[in-house]
Enzyme design. Structure first.
Site, PDB file in Angstrom:
ATOM      1  N   HIS A  52       0.853  -1.187   0.000  1.00 32.21           N
ATOM      2  CA  HIS A  52       0.000   0.000   0.000  1.00 32.21           C
ATOM      3  C   HIS A  52       0.892   1.242   0.000  1.00 32.21           C
ATOM      4  O   HIS A  52       2.055   1.184   0.419  1.00 32.21           O
ATOM      5  CB  HIS A  52      -0.899   0.010   1.235  1.00 32.21           C
ATOM      6  CG  HIS A  52      -1.970  -1.031   1.207  1.00 32.21           C
ATOM      7  ND1 HIS A  52      -3.116  -0.924   1.954  1.00 32.21           N
ATOM      8  CD2 HIS A  52      -2.073  -2.210   0.532  1.00 32.21           C
ATOM      9  CE1 HIS A  52      -3.887  -1.969   1.739  1.00 32.21           C
ATOM     10  NE2 HIS A  52      -3.268  -2.773   0.884  1.00 32.21           N
ATOM     11  N   GLU A  54       0.979   3.931   1.854  1.00 36.83           N
ATOM     12  CA  GLU A  54       1.483   4.369   3.156  1.00 36.83           C
ATOM     13  C   GLU A  54       2.614   3.469   3.656  1.00 36.83           C
ATOM     14  O   GLU A  54       3.650   3.958   4.123  1.00 36.83           O
ATOM     15  CB  GLU A  54       0.346   4.391   4.194  1.00 36.83           C
ATOM     16  CG  GLU A  54      -0.772   5.349   3.862  1.00 36.83           C
ATOM     17  CD  GLU A  54      -1.923   4.716   3.068  1.00 36.83           C
ATOM     18  OE1 GLU A  54      -3.035   5.246   3.146  1.00 36.83           O
ATOM     19  OE2 GLU A  54      -1.690   3.708   2.354  1.00 36.83           O
ATOM     20  N   CYS A  82      -6.113   2.360   5.576  1.00 39.04           N
ATOM     21  CA  CYS A  82      -6.777   1.116   5.943  1.00 39.04           C
ATOM     22  C   CYS A  82      -6.228   0.656   7.300  1.00 39.04           C
ATOM     23  O   CYS A  82      -5.243   1.217   7.794  1.00 39.04           O
ATOM     24  CB  CYS A  82      -6.538   0.060   4.867  1.00 39.04           C
ATOM     25  SG  CYS A  82      -4.857  -0.625   4.880  1.00 39.04           S
ATOM     26  N   CYS A  85      -2.407  -0.067   7.212  1.00 40.66           N
ATOM     27  CA  CYS A  85      -1.599   1.149   7.098  1.00 40.66           C
ATOM     28  C   CYS A  85      -1.673   1.981   8.365  1.00 40.66           C
ATOM     29  O   CYS A  85      -0.661   2.546   8.796  1.00 40.66           O
ATOM     30  CB  CYS A  85      -2.052   1.963   5.892  1.00 40.66           C
ATOM     31  SG  CYS A  85      -1.697   1.123   4.321  1.00 40.66           S
TER      32      CYS A  85
END
Length: 155
Positions: A52, A54, A82, A85
């Site tokens: 992801h 992040e 999410c 993250c």
């Protein structure tokens, strides 16, 4: 540069990611008014479900700054993080999170993390992913070793 500039860059990264086959997410990490790391979602590109924006930006920032502790840094991300993250942001000790789209916006385009938030509220035995404790007694030795270690680096 200001907040809007940093967020504009995160948004630009998210758009470029879509154009290049990645997910619609971008993130930048800022320290002392300068971007130290940036990344976009590369889950499908790298075949890595943890890639992801992040998490990838955190990984880059720790390498650039030479530390696992990103206190003194802020993250700008094109979407509300999410659960994975968000956990990474907390473990990295980032000072503040700025985001543009929220989790409802993400759910509207098929990125619905609500089921994970719901699962976290349940006891492990009631979650959809079965889990079972195996060899807990044997595994405690590593924890005992950690507790007794006098030269450990706390994190």
């Amino acid at each position: 540069m200001n907040k809007n500039d940093f967020m504009a860059r995160a948004i630009e990264l998210s758009e470029n990611s879509v154009k290049n086959g990645g997910g619609p997410f971008g993130a930048v990490i800022v320290k002392d008014g300068a971007i130290v790391a940036e990344a976009s979602n590369c889950v499908t590109i790298d075949l890595d479900p943890t890639a992801h924006a992040e998490v990838s930006a955190i990984r880059k920032a720790t390498k650039v700054l030479g530390t696992y502790d990103l206190a003194g840094c802020e993250i700008y991300t094109s979407c509300e993080p999410c659960p994975m993250c968000l956990g990474a942001i907390y473990w990295a000790h980032l000072d503040k999170i700025y985001y543009a789209n929220d989790r409802k916006d993400a759910a509207d385009i098929g990125f619905d993390d609500d089921f994970i938030y719901q699962e976290l509220e349940l006891k492990p035995e009631y979650r959809k992913k079965p889990s079972e404790i195996v060899m807990q007694h044997e595994a405690k030795r590593a924890f005992e070793m950690w507790r007794e270690k006098t030269d450990k680096t706390e994190y």
